[in-house]
Design an enzyme around this catalytic site. Structure first.
Site, PDB file in Angstrom:
ATOM      1  N   THR A  49     -22.740  29.366  39.777  1.00 51.67           N
ATOM      2  CA  THR A  49     -22.556  28.087  40.470  1.00 51.67           C
ATOM      3  C   THR A  49     -23.136  26.914  39.692  1.00 51.67           C
ATOM      4  O   THR A  49     -24.101  27.092  38.930  1.00 51.67           O
ATOM      5  CB  THR A  49     -23.241  28.171  41.855  1.00 51.67           C
ATOM      6  N   ASP A  50     -22.610  25.731  39.948  1.00 50.34           N
ATOM      7  CA  ASP A  50     -23.185  24.519  39.344  1.00 50.34           C
ATOM      8  C   ASP A  50     -24.617  24.269  39.828  1.00 50.34           C
ATOM      9  O   ASP A  50     -25.352  23.484  39.234  1.00 50.34           O
ATOM     10  CB  ASP A  50     -22.305  23.295  39.633  1.00 50.34           C
ATOM     11  N   GLU A  51     -25.012  24.909  40.926  1.00 47.19           N
ATOM     12  CA  GLU A  51     -26.354  24.656  41.466  1.00 47.19           C
ATOM     13  C   GLU A  51     -27.460  25.144  40.538  1.00 47.19           C
ATOM     14  O   GLU A  51     -28.610  24.759  40.694  1.00 47.19           O
ATOM     15  CB  GLU A  51     -26.507  25.290  42.853  1.00 47.19           C
ATOM     16  N   TYR A 106     -31.539  29.845  47.048  1.00 43.75           N
ATOM     17  CA  TYR A 106     -30.182  30.301  46.683  1.00 43.75           C
ATOM     18  C   TYR A 106     -29.925  30.068  45.200  1.00 43.75           C
ATOM     19  O   TYR A 106     -29.534  30.981  44.465  1.00 43.75           O
ATOM     20  CB  TYR A 106     -29.125  29.567  47.534  1.00 43.75           C
ATOM     21  N   LYS A 136     -29.275  32.701  41.981  1.00 42.75           N
ATOM     22  CA  LYS A 136     -28.091  32.691  41.111  1.00 42.75           C
ATOM     23  C   LYS A 136     -28.499  32.533  39.641  1.00 42.75           C
ATOM     24  O   LYS A 136     -27.923  33.170  38.750  1.00 42.75           O
ATOM     25  CB  LYS A 136     -27.140  31.559  41.511  1.00 42.75           C
TER      26      LYS A 136
HETATM   27  P1  NAD Z   1     -19.235  34.174  50.862  1.00 41.98           P
HETATM   28  O1  NAD Z   1     -20.585  34.095  51.476  1.00 41.98           O
HETATM   29  O2  NAD Z   1     -18.062  33.674  51.620  1.00 41.98           O
HETATM   30  O3  NAD Z   1     -18.903  35.687  50.477  1.00 41.98           O
HETATM   31  C1  NAD Z   1     -19.843  36.554  49.916  1.00 41.98           C
HETATM   32  C2  NAD Z   1     -19.322  37.972  50.094  1.00 41.98           C
HETATM   33  O4  NAD Z   1     -20.248  38.868  49.482  1.00 41.98           O
HETATM   34  C3  NAD Z   1     -19.206  38.410  51.550  1.00 41.98           C
HETATM   35  O5  NAD Z   1     -17.984  39.075  51.757  1.00 41.98           O
HETATM   36  C4  NAD Z   1     -20.377  39.372  51.743  1.00 41.98           C
HETATM   37  O6  NAD Z   1     -20.145  40.360  52.723  1.00 41.98           O
HETATM   38  C5  NAD Z   1     -20.496  39.960  50.338  1.00 41.98           C
HETATM   39  N1  NAD Z   1     -21.826  40.481  50.038  1.00 41.98           N
HETATM   40  C6  NAD Z   1     -23.020  39.844  50.195  1.00 41.98           C
HETATM   41  N2  NAD Z   1     -24.026  40.645  49.812  1.00 41.98           N
HETATM   42  C7  NAD Z   1     -23.459  41.809  49.388  1.00 41.98           C
HETATM   43  C8  NAD Z   1     -23.977  43.021  48.875  1.00 41.98           C
HETATM   44  N3  NAD Z   1     -25.305  43.208  48.718  1.00 41.98           N
HETATM   45  N4  NAD Z   1     -23.117  44.002  48.545  1.00 41.98           N
HETATM   46  C9  NAD Z   1     -21.770  43.833  48.705  1.00 41.98           C
HETATM   47  N5  NAD Z   1     -21.233  42.701  49.190  1.00 41.98           N
HETATM   48  C10 NAD Z   1     -22.060  41.705  49.534  1.00 41.98           C
HETATM   49  O7  NAD Z   1     -19.377  33.455  49.459  1.00 41.98           O
HETATM   50  P2  NAD Z   1     -18.316  32.605  48.633  1.00 41.98           P
HETATM   51  O8  NAD Z   1     -18.413  31.196  49.062  1.00 41.98           O
HETATM   52  O9  NAD Z   1     -17.015  33.300  48.656  1.00 41.98           O
HETATM   53  O10 NAD Z   1     -18.955  32.706  47.176  1.00 41.98           O
HETATM   54  C11 NAD Z   1     -18.593  33.775  46.303  1.00 41.98           C
HETATM   55  C12 NAD Z   1     -19.392  33.642  45.024  1.00 41.98           C
HETATM   56  O11 NAD Z   1     -19.120  32.376  44.433  1.00 41.98           O
HETATM   57  C13 NAD Z   1     -20.902  33.682  45.235  1.00 41.98           C
HETATM   58  O12 NAD Z   1     -21.462  34.406  44.180  1.00 41.98           O
HETATM   59  C14 NAD Z   1     -21.326  32.222  45.181  1.00 41.98           C
HETATM   60  O13 NAD Z   1     -22.654  32.106  44.703  1.00 41.98           O
HETATM   61  C15 NAD Z   1     -20.324  31.673  44.183  1.00 41.98           C
HETATM   62  N6  NAD Z   1     -19.989  30.251  44.322  1.00 41.98           N
HETATM   63  C16 NAD Z   1     -19.599  29.750  45.541  1.00 41.98           C
HETATM   64  C17 NAD Z   1     -19.212  28.412  45.628  1.00 41.98           C
HETATM   65  C18 NAD Z   1     -18.786  27.797  46.941  1.00 41.98           C
HETATM   66  O14 NAD Z   1     -18.676  26.564  47.032  1.00 41.98           O
HETATM   67  N7  NAD Z   1     -18.527  28.589  47.989  1.00 41.98           N
HETATM   68  C19 NAD Z   1     -19.213  27.599  44.477  1.00 41.98           C
HETATM   69  C20 NAD Z   1     -19.630  28.151  43.263  1.00 41.98           C
HETATM   70  C21 NAD Z   1     -19.988  29.486  43.207  1.00 41.98           C
HETATM   71  O1  DAU Z   2     -22.034  23.618  44.386  1.00 47.98           O
HETATM   72  C1  DAU Z   2     -21.659  24.949  44.573  1.00 47.98           C
HETATM   73  C2  DAU Z   2     -22.259  25.436  45.858  1.00 47.98           C
HETATM   74  O2  DAU Z   2     -21.572  24.760  46.909  1.00 47.98           O
HETATM   75  C3  DAU Z   2     -22.168  26.940  46.024  1.00 47.98           C
HETATM   76  O3  DAU Z   2     -22.905  27.570  45.006  1.00 47.98           O
HETATM   77  C4  DAU Z   2     -22.693  27.353  47.403  1.00 47.98           C
HETATM   78  O4  DAU Z   2     -22.500  28.750  47.594  1.00 47.98           O
HETATM   79  C5  DAU Z   2     -21.927  26.591  48.455  1.00 47.98           C
HETATM   80  O5  DAU Z   2     -22.427  26.893  49.745  1.00 47.98           O
HETATM   81  C6  DAU Z   2     -22.013  25.094  48.217  1.00 47.98           C
HETATM   82  O6  DAU Z   2     -23.363  24.604  48.389  1.00 47.98           O
HETATM   83  P1  DAU Z   2     -23.684  23.204  49.105  1.00 47.98           P
HETATM   84  O7  DAU Z   2     -25.053  23.262  49.638  1.00 47.98           O
HETATM   85  O8  DAU Z   2     -23.330  22.051  48.243  1.00 47.98           O
HETATM   86  O9  DAU Z   2     -22.573  23.271  50.279  1.00 47.98           O
HETATM   87  P2  DAU Z   2     -22.671  22.938  51.849  1.00 47.98           P
HETATM   88  O10 DAU Z   2     -21.292  23.047  52.396  1.00 47.98           O
HETATM   89  O11 DAU Z   2     -23.747  23.694  52.529  1.00 47.98           O
HETATM   90  O12 DAU Z   2     -23.093  21.409  51.827  1.00 47.98           O
HETATM   91  C7  DAU Z   2     -22.308  20.431  51.170  1.00 47.98           C
HETATM   92  C8  DAU Z   2     -23.008  19.100  51.335  1.00 47.98           C
HETATM   93  O13 DAU Z   2     -22.974  18.732  52.717  1.00 47.98           O
HETATM   94  C9  DAU Z   2     -24.472  19.141  50.957  1.00 47.98           C
HETATM   95  O14 DAU Z   2     -24.845  17.901  50.388  1.00 47.98           O
HETATM   96  C10 DAU Z   2     -25.193  19.314  52.290  1.00 47.98           C
HETATM   97  C11 DAU Z   2     -24.282  18.569  53.256  1.00 47.98           C
HETATM   98  N1  DAU Z   2     -24.261  19.087  54.651  1.00 47.98           N
HETATM   99  C12 DAU Z   2     -24.004  20.426  54.817  1.00 47.98           C
HETATM  100  C13 DAU Z   2     -23.984  20.977  56.066  1.00 47.98           C
HETATM  101  C14 DAU Z   2     -23.727  22.459  56.275  1.00 47.98           C
HETATM  102  C15 DAU Z   2     -24.439  18.254  55.721  1.00 47.98           C
HETATM  103  O15 DAU Z   2     -24.636  17.034  55.572  1.00 47.98           O
HETATM  104  N2  DAU Z   2     -24.411  18.802  56.982  1.00 47.98           N
HETATM  105  C16 DAU Z   2     -24.214  20.131  57.200  1.00 47.98           C
HETATM  106  O16 DAU Z   2     -24.223  20.563  58.380  1.00 47.98           O
END
Ligand code: NAD
Ligand code: DAU
Length: 400
Positions: free
Chosen positions: A153-155, A177, A181
């Site tokens: 992730t970019d985080e 988190y 990562k």
């Molecule tokens: P998500 O939370 O929707 O899905 C995660 C999945 O992993 C779920 O199906 C969960 O059951 C499974 N899981 C968790 N722990 C596990 C374990 N120990 N063994 C097997 N399965 C397990 O997450 P997402 O948003 O789909 O993100 C997927 C990946 O992409 C993650 O690695 C996250 O860090 C990365 N990522 C997410 C975002 C975003 O904005 N959502 C952006 C950049 C990177």
């Molecule tokens: O940048 C990549 C990441 O994006 C991934 O690695 C993470 O898995 C994914 O969850 C996401 O992280 P963020 O923390 O950026 O996403 P989130 O949707 O939780 O929040 C987006 C922005 O909105 C952040 O600035 C926090 C704000 N927010 C979020 C929630 C849930 C609010 O203001 N109110 C809220 O209730």
């Protein structure tokens, strides 16, 4: 690296494939109908959902090429045989919600560190089996050890006040988190250097789209707004994220799997850098709901102000995103409108306890959010305007 190695007839192990982005990858690869076989390993945490794989399971031609295994990536007994039978391992599995990592970090470390270690160690073993002549195809030819792809992730760069992060920038995670990562990535690097395994890392930006768990900003605000419930905006709402449509994120991961150079890391930027306020204003416009639903609530501790990625390295591989933000957001709203059963099932059961813990006190102490005129003037449904994504500089500097 031959692209064919992961093409028709290949067998991919997709961990976390029942989650948001992993399931999109699975659905999209199976829909190509090119003979690729997939095994999903997922332990179905609160975020995992077999319903996310339903569209593929409902197509007999696709279902025949999909196997689902419920199990933990941190369990070597489960992981070993699955990795032995794979041409590539794509690790999507993670605890993914920053707010939950602030409430309960332990599971983040188990999956993000021990889980990654177990997967990497299984890949290392396969490389050793290849070297000793044990890893072979059914025809008896040497079978290359699996390529490992870590979805990161970019985080991991931490909060980036100005400019764009390049892959060589230092890692500076600021939430549990993001730290989990970054730790996973460092383990990948150590296995590449020490054991010579074939591995690549992707760092994607904020992803949104269908099947997004309603704990995250965009789906939470869509589903709350559909029910005329308050929308809890953290702090001043001028934090900036760069939004990436889920099928573009999944497609870029597939591209890096096939085209990426071993040992390399690839940023996957989005199509729209925007303040949270601008995102919410656009959402409300699409939903035809009033700004008065938005409540200003206490900020997330350690809240990263901004992420922004430089995409030069990925573009040089030939990848380009296809969905702009206004179009992607409309598609997302349409999907949530059409799939109420999906999100209502998630917003049942344990959801209320989580919501109360995360938002109960915050909402009780909240105030009506002023509609920031500067930020909202950056919002437009005109695709040309929104793909340029004017994050209102006046609005964002004012809050810094
Ligand atoms: P998500 O939370 O929707 O899905 C995660 C999945 O992993 C779920 O199906 C969960 O059951 C499974 N899981 C968790 N722990 C596990 C374990 N120990 N063994 C097997 N399965 C397990 O997450 P997402 O948003 O789909 O993100 C997927 C990946 O992409 C993650 O690695 C996250 O860090 C990365 N990522 C997410 C975002 C975003 O904005 N959502 C952006 C950049 C990177
Ligand atoms: O940048 C990549 C990441 O994006 C991934 O690695 C993470 O898995 C994914 O969850 C996401 O992280 P963020 O923390 O950026 O996403 P989130 O949707 O939780 O929040 C987006 C922005 O909105 C952040 O600035 C926090 C704000 N927010 C979020 C929630 C849930 C609010 O203001 N109110 C809220 O209730």
């Amino acid at each position: 690296m031959s692209a064919d190695r992961f093409g028709p007839g290949s067998h991919l192990l997709v961990t976390g494939g029942a989650g948001f982005i992993g399931s999109c990858f699975v659905r999209d690869v199976l829909a190509r109908d090119d003979g690729t076989r997939l095994t999903v390993l997922d332990n179905l945490t609160y975020a995992g959902n077999e319903a996310n794989l339903r569209p593929a399971l409902d197509q007999p031609g696709q279902a025949a090429r999909l196997r689902f295994v419920r199990g933990d990536i941190a369990d070597p007994e489960v992981v070993g045989p699955l990795v032995a039978d794979a041409d590539a391992v794509l690790n999507f599995a993670a605890e993914s919600h920053v707010d939950r990592s602030i409430l309960d970090p332990e599971a983040f470390l188990r999956t993000g560190v021990i889980g990654v270690h177990v997967l990497l160690d299984a890949c290392r073993r396969e490389a050793a089996r290849l070297a000793s002549g044990e890893r072979r195809t059914p025809a008896g030819d040497p079978r290359p050890a699996p390529r490992y792809l870590q979805v990161s992730t970019d985080e991991v760069y931490g909060s980036v006040e100005t400019g764009e992060s390049v892959e060589s920038d230092p890692l500076a995670p600021r939430s549990p988190y993001a730290a989990s990562k970054a730790a996973g990535e460092l383990l990948v690097r150590s296995y590449v250097v020490t054991h010579g395994i074939d591995a690549v890392v992707t760092r994607g930006s904020n992803t949104y789209g269908p099947y997004h768990h309603p704990e995250k900003l965009i789906p939470l605000f869509i589903t709350n707004a559909l029910e005329d419930q308050p929308l809890p905006l953290y702090g001043d709402g001028l934090q900036q994220r760069d939004w990436l449509y889920v099928s573009d994120h999944a497609g870029a991961i597939d591209w890096v799997l096939r085209q990426g150079r071993s040992g390399e890391t690839y940023n996957i930027p989005g199509a729209a850098e925007m303040t949270n306020r601008a995102v919410v204003a656009l959402l409300l416009e699409i939903l035809d709901k009033p700004w008065s639903l938005v409540r200003t609530v206490e900020d997330r501790p350690g809240h990263d102000r901004r992420y922004a990625l430089d995409g030069t390295r990925l573009a040089a591989l030939g990848w380009h995103n296809t969905v702009d933000f206004a179009d992607g957001l409309r598609r997302t709203v349409d999907w949530f409108r059409a799939n109420e059963d999906w999100w209502r099932a998630i917003k049942a059961g344990d959801w209320d306890a989580y919501y109360e813990r995360q938002y109960g006190r915050r909402l009780a102490a909240s105030s009506a959010a002023s509609l920031n005129p500067a930020a909202s003037s950056a919002v437009s449904l005109n695709p040309a305007a929104s793909s340029a994504v004017s994050l209102n500089p006046a609005g964002s500097t004012a809050a810094d």
